[in-house]
Design a protein around this motif. Sequence first.
Motif, PDB file in Angstrom:
ATOM      1  N   LYS A 138       0.837  -1.210   0.000  1.00  0.00           N
ATOM      2  CA  LYS A 138       0.000   0.000   0.000  1.00  0.00           C
ATOM      3  C   LYS A 138       0.868   1.255   0.000  1.00  0.00           C
ATOM      4  CE  LYS A 138      -3.852  -2.122   2.512  1.00  0.00           C
ATOM      5  NZ  LYS A 138      -4.586  -2.144   3.813  1.00  0.00           N
ATOM      6  N   ALA A 139       1.934   1.241   0.811  1.00  0.00           N
ATOM      7  CA  ALA A 139       2.821   2.401   0.876  1.00  0.00           C
ATOM      8  C   ALA A 139       3.515   2.639  -0.456  1.00  0.00           C
ATOM      9  CB  ALA A 139       3.856   2.214   1.991  1.00  0.00           C
ATOM     10  N   ARG A 140       3.935   1.558  -1.114  1.00  0.00           N
ATOM     11  CA  ARG A 140       4.576   1.682  -2.420  1.00  0.00           C
ATOM     12  C   ARG A 140       3.614   2.289  -3.436  1.00  0.00           C
ATOM     13  NH1 ARG A 140       7.623  -4.192  -3.214  1.00  0.00           N
ATOM     14  NH2 ARG A 140       9.279  -3.893  -1.641  1.00  0.00           N
ATOM     15  N   ALA A 141       2.373   1.807  -3.402  1.00  0.00           N
ATOM     16  CA  ALA A 141       1.403   2.238  -4.414  1.00  0.00           C
ATOM     17  C   ALA A 141       0.902   3.659  -4.152  1.00  0.00           C
ATOM     18  CB  ALA A 141       0.227   1.268  -4.458  1.00  0.00           C
ATOM     19  N   THR A 142       0.435   3.925  -2.941  1.00  0.00           N
ATOM     20  CA  THR A 142      -0.174   5.227  -2.657  1.00  0.00           C
ATOM     21  C   THR A 142       0.857   6.350  -2.601  1.00  0.00           C
ATOM     22  OG1 THR A 142      -0.087   4.794  -0.256  1.00  0.00           O
ATOM     23  CG2 THR A 142      -2.108   4.183  -1.431  1.00  0.00           C
ATOM     24  N   GLY A 143       2.131   5.994  -2.396  1.00  0.00           N
ATOM     25  CA  GLY A 143       3.161   7.030  -2.362  1.00  0.00           C
ATOM     26  C   GLY A 143       3.783   7.321  -3.715  1.00  0.00           C
ATOM     27  N   ARG A 144       3.438   6.537  -4.715  1.00  0.00           N
ATOM     28  CA  ARG A 144       4.072   6.665  -6.029  1.00  0.00           C
ATOM     29  C   ARG A 144       3.590   7.925  -6.754  1.00  0.00           C
ATOM     30  NH1 ARG A 144       4.118   1.304  -9.512  1.00  0.00           N
ATOM     31  NH2 ARG A 144       1.859   1.593  -9.285  1.00  0.00           N
ATOM     32  N   ARG A 145       4.530   8.608  -7.382  1.00  0.00           N
ATOM     33  CA  ARG A 145       4.228   9.813  -8.160  1.00  0.00           C
ATOM     34  C   ARG A 145       4.966   9.745  -9.499  1.00  0.00           C
ATOM     35  NH1 ARG A 145       1.485   9.724  -4.315  1.00  0.00           N
ATOM     36  NH2 ARG A 145       1.028  11.378  -2.801  1.00  0.00           N
ATOM     37  N   PHE A 146       4.280  10.159 -10.562  1.00  0.00           N
ATOM     38  CA  PHE A 146       4.846  10.139 -11.908  1.00  0.00           C
ATOM     39  C   PHE A 146       4.985  11.559 -12.439  1.00  0.00           C
ATOM     40  CE2 PHE A 146       3.017   5.980 -11.389  1.00  0.00           C
ATOM     41  CZ  PHE A 146       3.865   5.132 -12.067  1.00  0.00           C
ATOM     42  N   CYS A 147       6.083  11.808 -13.125  1.00  0.00           N
ATOM     43  CA  CYS A 147       6.273  13.114 -13.761  1.00  0.00           C
ATOM     44  C   CYS A 147       5.215  13.292 -14.842  1.00  0.00           C
ATOM     45  CB  CYS A 147       7.675  13.191 -14.369  1.00  0.00           C
ATOM     46  SG  CYS A 147       7.980  14.711 -15.300  1.00  0.00           S
ATOM     47  N   ALA A 192       8.605  19.462 -13.806  1.00  0.00           N
ATOM     48  CA  ALA A 192       7.178  19.300 -14.088  1.00  0.00           C
ATOM     49  C   ALA A 192       6.459  18.776 -12.840  1.00  0.00           C
ATOM     50  CB  ALA A 192       6.981  18.338 -15.249  1.00  0.00           C
ATOM     51  N   GLU A 193       5.153  19.041 -12.769  1.00  0.00           N
ATOM     52  CA  GLU A 193       4.374  18.557 -11.633  1.00  0.00           C
ATOM     53  C   GLU A 193       4.329  17.030 -11.614  1.00  0.00           C
ATOM     54  OE1 GLU A 193       0.481  20.124 -11.101  1.00  0.00           O
ATOM     55  OE2 GLU A 193       1.096  22.197 -11.421  1.00  0.00           O
ATOM     56  N   LEU A 194       4.306  16.480 -10.410  1.00  0.00           N
ATOM     57  CA  LEU A 194       4.148  15.041 -10.242  1.00  0.00           C
ATOM     58  C   LEU A 194       2.681  14.714 -10.012  1.00  0.00           C
ATOM     59  CD1 LEU A 194       7.193  14.243  -7.910  1.00  0.00           C
ATOM     60  CD2 LEU A 194       7.085  14.228 -10.415  1.00  0.00           C
ATOM     61  N   ILE A 195       2.226  13.619 -10.596  1.00  0.00           N
ATOM     62  CA  ILE A 195       0.819  13.266 -10.517  1.00  0.00           C
ATOM     63  C   ILE A 195       0.635  11.869  -9.921  1.00  0.00           C
ATOM     64  CG2 ILE A 195       0.154  14.738 -12.456  1.00  0.00           C
ATOM     65  CD1 ILE A 195       0.157  12.229 -14.223  1.00  0.00           C
ATOM     66  N   VAL A 196      -0.577  11.626  -9.429  1.00  0.00           N
ATOM     67  CA  VAL A 196      -0.960  10.313  -8.908  1.00  0.00           C
ATOM     68  C   VAL A 196      -1.839   9.643  -9.955  1.00  0.00           C
ATOM     69  CG1 VAL A 196      -2.148   9.045  -7.076  1.00  0.00           C
ATOM     70  CG2 VAL A 196      -0.908  11.169  -6.544  1.00  0.00           C
ATOM     71  N   ARG A 197      -1.468   8.454 -10.370  1.00  0.00           N
ATOM     72  CA  ARG A 197      -2.279   7.727 -11.339  1.00  0.00           C
ATOM     73  C   ARG A 197      -3.505   7.119 -10.665  1.00  0.00           C
ATOM     74  NH1 ARG A 197       2.004   4.470 -15.288  1.00  0.00           N
ATOM     75  NH2 ARG A 197       2.661   6.296 -16.484  1.00  0.00           N
ATOM     76  N   THR A 198      -4.540   6.894 -11.455  1.00  0.00           N
ATOM     77  CA  THR A 198      -5.787   6.341 -10.927  1.00  0.00           C
ATOM     78  C   THR A 198      -5.559   5.021 -10.210  1.00  0.00           C
ATOM     79  OG1 THR A 198      -7.003   7.391 -12.732  1.00  0.00           O
ATOM     80  CG2 THR A 198      -8.138   5.637 -11.528  1.00  0.00           C
ATOM     81  N   ASP A 199      -4.693   4.184 -10.759  1.00  0.00           N
ATOM     82  CA  ASP A 199      -4.424   2.872 -10.148  1.00  0.00           C
ATOM     83  C   ASP A 199      -3.796   2.978  -8.767  1.00  0.00           C
ATOM     84  OD1 ASP A 199      -5.464   1.517 -12.263  1.00  0.00           O
ATOM     85  OD2 ASP A 199      -3.556   0.867 -13.113  1.00  0.00           O
TER      86      ASP A 199
END
Length: 259
Positions: A138-147, A192-199
Amino acid sequence: MTDFSKNLKNKLLFPFVAPPNGGKGTQTQILSERYHLPTFDMGSTFRAIMKEGKDPELKAELESYMNNGKLVPIKTVVKVFQKGLEALAADHSEAKGFILDGFPRNQEQADALLELCQHWEAELSKAIYLNVSLDIVKARATGRRFCSENARHVYNVNDECLAPKQQKISPDGSIATDQQGRAIGLCDIDQAELIVRTDDEPQTVEKRLAEYQKETNPLIEHLQEKGYLAEINGEQAPEKVTLAIESLIQPILGLSTAS
């Protein structure tokens, strides 16, 4: 036995089982390249059929269920797997074996795989299970951010080593936040801003993990009872996970563990 199925005779099969964000993709890529074990990816195979039209007959069969809101039956899922792996084996006849990603997903598919191994005269060597706690996943997934400019620039705000160094600042001098109140980071490379993917949204992660537990826990017990399961601590550093898997598969491949 079909002409394609002959390409799997005496081949070694290594299914990988891991929770979402459990590190399976990283490990299968490393091992596939290092040991020349092509990877069969069930998800990619489904997408190729549905989006690229590589098998119109099989696509029509899948759509006959999906368009009517029905689950794809095991018989059709196994057909997708069998045709896909046989085609991969035909393209890589020199390979000692194959890594399986996304199959089997449950006990029923595991039994189907064992039947196919008998048909092919292939060997189900070890099912490699990367054991990672749900809290870490959960920590890996919810903390992930993509450029937002380059998706290959990936960060994780829950990991000090992988967190972005900068955050977006609002005109009033405060840290800018998204609609969920999360601080918006900036890519270290191109700002660039970092975003959270829907997944990676918490509710989506919870749903995927619930589905994983429902299907995979019985699968793991089943494989263990039959003597095929090899459990690896997936919470170690990635390089240590790789070493643990290598020490397991090298003797199976006829290689020295010192190589």
